[in-house]
Design a protein around this motif. Structure first.
Motif, PDB file in Angstrom:
ATOM      1  N   ARG A 194       5.642   7.223   0.305  1.00  0.00           N
ATOM      2  CA  ARG A 194       4.233   7.640   0.486  1.00  0.00           C
ATOM      3  C   ARG A 194       3.323   6.456   0.216  1.00  0.00           C
ATOM      4  O   ARG A 194       3.424   5.415  -0.321  1.00  0.00           O
ATOM      5  N   LEU A 195       2.041   6.540   1.010  1.00  0.00           N
ATOM      6  CA  LEU A 195       0.982   5.538   0.838  1.00  0.00           C
ATOM      7  C   LEU A 195       0.212   5.917  -0.473  1.00  0.00           C
ATOM      8  O   LEU A 195       0.181   6.897  -1.041  1.00  0.00           O
ATOM      9  N   ALA A 255      -3.835   6.828   1.445  1.00  0.00           N
ATOM     10  CA  ALA A 255      -3.219   8.144   0.773  1.00  0.00           C
ATOM     11  C   ALA A 255      -3.834   9.251   1.207  1.00  0.00           C
ATOM     12  O   ALA A 255      -3.228  10.363   1.390  1.00  0.00           O
ATOM     13  N   GLU A 256      -5.130   9.158   1.474  1.00  0.00           N
ATOM     14  CA  GLU A 256      -5.732  10.327   1.696  1.00  0.00           C
ATOM     15  C   GLU A 256      -5.277  10.952   3.222  1.00  0.00           C
ATOM     16  O   GLU A 256      -5.524  12.238   3.344  1.00  0.00           O
ATOM     17  N   ARG A 276       0.675  -1.258   0.048  1.00  0.00           N
ATOM     18  CA  ARG A 276      -0.064   0.046   0.055  1.00  0.00           C
ATOM     19  C   ARG A 276       0.689   1.390  -0.002  1.00  0.00           C
ATOM     20  O   ARG A 276       0.577   2.193   0.515  1.00  0.00           O
ATOM     21  N   GLY A 277       2.091   1.251  -0.557  1.00  0.00           N
ATOM     22  CA  GLY A 277       2.858   2.258  -0.720  1.00  0.00           C
ATOM     23  C   GLY A 277       3.825   2.156  -1.889  1.00  0.00           C
ATOM     24  O   GLY A 277       4.116   1.243  -2.298  1.00  0.00           O
TER      25      GLY A 277
END
Length: 170
Positions: A26-27, A32-33, A5-6
């Motif tokens: 970063r995700l 990610a939000e 997930r990144g």
């Protein structure tokens, strides 16, 4: 490769005659939000190898340091130092045995995969400090756990897996 997930990117430059390697992560996806920005991690090294290889080496070393921290906080080494040398030695031996047993039970019981970090305090709180009762019902031992215990399925799966293991010959 970073995580499912990144994403991660690695770059290299020089700083005062040495290699400066920066990894940014970063995700992606739904998470990610929450954290849409890149996070940066850098280190200076004089080791040989590609930037990606050195980044993997550095992350593996960080896992070792996390394991040492877990040994201190989760397995009893916070009680050292004592004023007695032999007491410190006994605490160290018992803490390392407890730490290794926790990790092996977690791996063998398939609670966590072998490449994952086992946090001793969480493992102890979820699986060892069990609020339950062992009941003898018609000669059969039954473990009764709380009705809404969130780790019941993982515990029972691990217990079945551990019971199915072949005994180690002595």
């Amino acid at each position: 490769d970073y995580t499912e997930r990144g994403e991660a990117q690695v770059a290299e430059t020089s700083y005062r005659g040495r290699r400066l390697i920066i990894r940014r992560t970063r995700l992606i996806g739904d998470q990610a939000e929450l954290f849409p920005n890149w996070r940066y991690f850098g280190f200076v090294t004089d080791l040989l190898g590609s930037a990606v290889e050195l980044d993997q080496f550095h992350r593996n070393r960080a896992r070792i340091e996390l394991s040492i921290r877990d040994l201190k906080e989760g397995a009893g080494l916070e009680h050292i130092p004592s004023s007695k040398f032999h007491a410190n030695g006994a605490w160290l031996v018992h803490a390392v045995i407890a730490h290794n047993l926790t990790r092996q039970v977690s791996y063998l019981g398939e609670i966590t995969p072998a490449e994952s970090m086992v946090i001793a305090r969480s493992f102890r709180n979820h699986f060892i400090s069990l609020v339950g009762r062992l009941v003898n019902r018609s000669g059969e031992m039954i473990l009764r756990t709380p009705a809404r215990w969130p780790w019941a399925e993982a515990f029972m799966r691990a217990l079945i897996t551990l019971r199915a293991l072949e005994p180690v010959p002595i």
